[in-house]
Scaffold this active site. Sequence first.
Site, PDB file in Angstrom:
ATOM      1  N   HIS A 186      -8.101  -8.568   1.851  1.00  0.00           N
ATOM      2  CA  HIS A 186      -7.371  -7.306   1.854  1.00  0.00           C
ATOM      3  C   HIS A 186      -6.160  -7.412   2.781  1.00  0.00           C
ATOM      4  O   HIS A 186      -6.186  -8.143   3.774  1.00  0.00           O
ATOM      5  CB  HIS A 186      -8.275  -6.163   2.303  1.00  0.00           C
ATOM      6  CG  HIS A 186      -9.228  -5.711   1.243  1.00  0.00           C
ATOM      7  ND1 HIS A 186      -9.425  -4.383   0.931  1.00  0.00           N
ATOM      8  CD2 HIS A 186     -10.024  -6.412   0.392  1.00  0.00           C
ATOM      9  CE1 HIS A 186     -10.304  -4.279  -0.037  1.00  0.00           C
ATOM     10  NE2 HIS A 186     -10.690  -5.503  -0.384  1.00  0.00           N
ATOM     11  N   GLU A 187      -5.108  -6.683   2.432  1.00  0.00           N
ATOM     12  CA  GLU A 187      -3.831  -6.684   3.158  1.00  0.00           C
ATOM     13  C   GLU A 187      -3.136  -8.044   3.119  1.00  0.00           C
ATOM     14  O   GLU A 187      -2.219  -8.303   3.902  1.00  0.00           O
ATOM     15  CB  GLU A 187      -3.987  -6.232   4.621  1.00  0.00           C
ATOM     16  CG  GLU A 187      -4.455  -4.817   4.804  1.00  0.00           C
ATOM     17  CD  GLU A 187      -5.966  -4.700   4.843  1.00  0.00           C
ATOM     18  OE1 GLU A 187      -6.479  -3.640   4.439  1.00  0.00           O
ATOM     19  OE2 GLU A 187      -6.631  -5.673   5.268  1.00  0.00           O
ATOM     20  N   SER A 240       8.948   1.923  12.416  1.00  0.00           N
ATOM     21  CA  SER A 240       9.472   0.585  12.716  1.00  0.00           C
ATOM     22  C   SER A 240       8.672  -0.514  12.042  1.00  0.00           C
ATOM     23  O   SER A 240       9.129  -1.652  11.962  1.00  0.00           O
ATOM     24  CB  SER A 240       9.466   0.359  14.237  1.00  0.00           C
ATOM     25  OG  SER A 240       8.141   0.465  14.744  1.00  0.00           O
ATOM     26  N   GLU A 270       0.831  -1.200   0.000  1.00  0.00           N
ATOM     27  CA  GLU A 270       0.000   0.000   0.000  1.00  0.00           C
ATOM     28  C   GLU A 270       0.872   1.257   0.000  1.00  0.00           C
ATOM     29  O   GLU A 270       0.850   2.053   0.944  1.00  0.00           O
ATOM     30  CB  GLU A 270      -0.969  -0.038   1.179  1.00  0.00           C
ATOM     31  CG  GLU A 270      -1.955  -1.193   1.064  1.00  0.00           C
ATOM     32  CD  GLU A 270      -3.008  -1.198   2.153  1.00  0.00           C
ATOM     33  OE1 GLU A 270      -3.133  -0.176   2.857  1.00  0.00           O
ATOM     34  OE2 GLU A 270      -3.702  -2.209   2.314  1.00  0.00           O
ATOM     35  N   HIS A 291     -17.892  -9.553   6.616  1.00  0.00           N
ATOM     36  CA  HIS A 291     -16.579  -8.934   6.806  1.00  0.00           C
ATOM     37  C   HIS A 291     -15.878  -9.604   7.973  1.00  0.00           C
ATOM     38  O   HIS A 291     -16.430  -9.702   9.066  1.00  0.00           O
ATOM     39  CB  HIS A 291     -16.714  -7.438   7.082  1.00  0.00           C
ATOM     40  CG  HIS A 291     -15.388  -6.751   7.227  1.00  0.00           C
ATOM     41  ND1 HIS A 291     -14.994  -6.109   8.371  1.00  0.00           N
ATOM     42  CD2 HIS A 291     -14.347  -6.638   6.363  1.00  0.00           C
ATOM     43  CE1 HIS A 291     -13.776  -5.603   8.212  1.00  0.00           C
ATOM     44  NE2 HIS A 291     -13.367  -5.930   6.998  1.00  0.00           N
ATOM     45  N   HIS A 292     -14.652 -10.082   7.717  1.00  0.00           N
ATOM     46  CA  HIS A 292     -13.797 -10.674   8.748  1.00  0.00           C
ATOM     47  C   HIS A 292     -12.483  -9.905   8.809  1.00  0.00           C
ATOM     48  O   HIS A 292     -11.580 -10.155   8.013  1.00  0.00           O
ATOM     49  CB  HIS A 292     -13.498 -12.148   8.445  1.00  0.00           C
ATOM     50  CG  HIS A 292     -14.658 -13.063   8.636  1.00  0.00           C
ATOM     51  ND1 HIS A 292     -14.670 -14.348   8.127  1.00  0.00           N
ATOM     52  CD2 HIS A 292     -15.839 -12.902   9.264  1.00  0.00           C
ATOM     53  CE1 HIS A 292     -15.824 -14.930   8.436  1.00  0.00           C
ATOM     54  NE2 HIS A 292     -16.546 -14.070   9.136  1.00  0.00           N
ATOM     55  N   GLU A 293     -12.377  -8.961   9.721  1.00  0.00           N
ATOM     56  CA  GLU A 293     -11.084  -8.326   9.973  1.00  0.00           C
ATOM     57  C   GLU A 293     -10.356  -9.169  11.017  1.00  0.00           C
ATOM     58  O   GLU A 293     -10.797  -9.278  12.162  1.00  0.00           O
ATOM     59  CB  GLU A 293     -11.260  -6.895  10.476  1.00  0.00           C
ATOM     60  CG  GLU A 293      -9.958  -6.223  10.884  1.00  0.00           C
ATOM     61  CD  GLU A 293      -8.887  -6.294   9.801  1.00  0.00           C
ATOM     62  OE1 GLU A 293      -7.864  -6.983  10.021  1.00  0.00           O
ATOM     63  OE2 GLU A 293      -9.081  -5.668   8.740  1.00  0.00           O
ATOM     64  N   GLU A 303      -9.177   3.911  -0.569  1.00  0.00           N
ATOM     65  CA  GLU A 303      -9.230   4.534   0.760  1.00  0.00           C
ATOM     66  C   GLU A 303      -8.180   5.618   0.937  1.00  0.00           C
ATOM     67  O   GLU A 303      -8.371   6.577   1.695  1.00  0.00           O
ATOM     68  CB  GLU A 303      -9.083   3.477   1.865  1.00  0.00           C
ATOM     69  CG  GLU A 303      -7.738   2.804   1.963  1.00  0.00           C
ATOM     70  CD  GLU A 303      -7.641   1.535   1.144  1.00  0.00           C
ATOM     71  OE1 GLU A 303      -6.834   0.674   1.490  1.00  0.00           O
ATOM     72  OE2 GLU A 303      -8.389   1.410   0.150  1.00  0.00           O
ATOM     73  N   GLU A 341      -7.035  -7.076  -2.420  1.00  0.00           N
ATOM     74  CA  GLU A 341      -6.602  -5.682  -2.436  1.00  0.00           C
ATOM     75  C   GLU A 341      -5.131  -5.676  -2.818  1.00  0.00           C
ATOM     76  O   GLU A 341      -4.778  -5.509  -3.970  1.00  0.00           O
ATOM     77  CB  GLU A 341      -6.821  -5.042  -1.072  1.00  0.00           C
ATOM     78  CG  GLU A 341      -6.480  -3.566  -1.048  1.00  0.00           C
ATOM     79  CD  GLU A 341      -6.465  -3.023   0.354  1.00  0.00           C
ATOM     80  OE1 GLU A 341      -6.834  -1.857   0.524  1.00  0.00           O
ATOM     81  OE2 GLU A 341      -6.062  -3.745   1.284  1.00  0.00           O
TER      82      GLU A 341
END
Length: 710
Positions: A492-493, A203, A179, A422-424, A517, A511
């Site tokens: 995503h990610e 970091s 990203e 949605h599963h974050e 975003e 993604e």
Amino acid sequence: MKPLQILFALLLLPLVAVGQTVKSPNGKVAVTFSLSASGQPTYEMTFKNRQVVKPSHLGLELAKDKHASKGLQETDLMDGFKIADTKISTFDETWKPVWGQYKQIRNHYNELAVSLHQASSNRTIIIRFRVYDEGMGLRYEFPQQSSLNYFIIKEEHTQFAMTGDHKAWWLPGDYDTQEQETQETKLSEIRERFKKAVNWDNSSVSVFSPTGVQTSLQLKTQDGLYLNIHEAACINYATMHLNLDDKNFVFESWLTPDATGLKGFMQTPCSTPWRTVMVSDDARDILASNLILNLNEPCKLQDTSWIHPVKYCGVWWEMIVGKSSWNYTDEFPSIKLDQIDWSQAKPNGRHAANTEHVKKYIDFAAANGLQQVLVEGWNVGWEDWANRWKDYVFDFVTPYPDFGIKALNDYAHSKGVKLMMHHETSSSVGNYERHLNAAFDLMQKYGYDAVKGGYVGDIIPRGDHHFSQEMNNHYLYIVKEAAKRHIMVNAHEATRPTGLCRTYPNLIGNESARGTEYEAFGGSKPDHTVVLPFTRLQGGPMDYTPGILETQLHTWSENTSYVHTTLVGQLALYLVMWGPIQMAADLPENYQKYADAFQFIKDVAVDWDDSRYLEAEPGDYVTVARKAKGTDNWFVGGKCDENGHRSVVKLDFLDKGKKYECTLYTDAPGADYEKNPKAYRITKRIVKKGDVLTIDEARGGGFAMSLIKK
């Protein structure tokens, strides 16, 4: 030396210096394999007799197993090889993807398989080359053998020696994210630009080298060749980055390490992913290529009838800009969130995933032909999801008290719409895998058939990297488990795609790049979406979440950012940023405000029988025409950078003798992504095959077109 001795020496020379060549079916691409004097595997590549990859070494450096006997030294698979056997073959098939840019895809290549024996270790490996008209793939294969059973990869040393100081479109070689903004420099300028592109004080940035870059890497030579370096079929292996020797312009593979610093744990029989090089003197060929998909295995799912394209909306954008929130309360409890009495929690009044609000989105989807509604923030745990209780916070089954999961799903189904789950995971993959069966059971109970996954944050509990072997195994595990339940996955990610959607077509989106975003976080450069088709999208489609028609966010929120495209430029993204899952990402009230432009989002297909790239130049412009699946209708989209573009669209792809109703959405005179982003025109006319349309795209703008057969 006597003449006879010289002749004898010359006869022996080819055994060392001259190798075996395999050419593409059309003869334009050629790959030559040889062994160096020390027995190190080497290859080179040409296109139309022009050198593309200079002689480049191959091999793997192995690590000693700490459990092995004391004093035992591991032998690297780098040199000391002799050729045991070579086989040349050809392959030609046509296969039908479940979804994609084309109704059918030809997989036609010539192959060279070289068996190599290393006498010092009594080991055999195979290096396999597949050469296509648009490039080649190579991989290492390790047959099962007593002298090579389990082994540990310290580093893979696959080289790509470039012929000069090419222009490159690149991302810094981060182990955890793509990203970032794409950089455009010469190879010799990467080191200096790197210092500016990477925040060394952060970091969380895990960059391995000041000249390290990610794949897919797009290049252009000074004499007009377009090159692309990537990988295909990354299974049970770490994601590859490229380290650059910027004095000699030689890239070398650099694998993502795990938490221990090692790169891969292997058991024979096994193989690496394919390392790919695409080449053409026409940029359109890079975008049209199916090389990455073709190097993946055929579909492993016996029944794919349940997999379908999805156009969706949701509460996501209003949360991204800061108008609404994922969390139900602003209280941050000091105990574990699963012990809270949520009926006693004080609502913050901004929680978007509440029953009445979501019903409005369901009504909007039903009225406008959208199949699903994504609801993020529906489940408890968002108050402290990224901090203290990451390994326990989400159970993926418990809704907030204001989210009526059964009532909303019943309501959606009554309207002919589904909710998207949605599963974050907050990158707590151990926690996610523990709860996975229950989470998927809940989805099946209420009729969800698609899930958007998320992996924000540091990997818990192993302290691993997002692109390591173990994490790549996790992502694929989720896709496989989802397929058993007839669930489609949009992660995503996660790691960048390498064509696995051919093998597991329920992987309908990823993604894995800087998405829309970021337009709410200060913006992305206007050229961003005319670089991504050459880089990120080479491995598979992206859930870019386009369709932001109210580009000036301050007009409806406190967010002072603005979208770095024109309004019409957003419409073009549905063609340029292709994929079987597309979001109408803006708010329903903003679509009502621009209802005539929203009509294109309602009309445009998301699955295709054919695609024709009409114009392309990396970082400057992309124009593509696509034929909607199962119809005679075409849609065309053009997108450009901050310099604008005059597009010349030749309608040669239309059926001869037929007429089409053309609706054209263009930037109006004076449109500009900064100063006048919402100036657009809509015109209609009748067109036919052979007609030519000249369209001016504004700075950061584009155009969109529907062609409906009469």
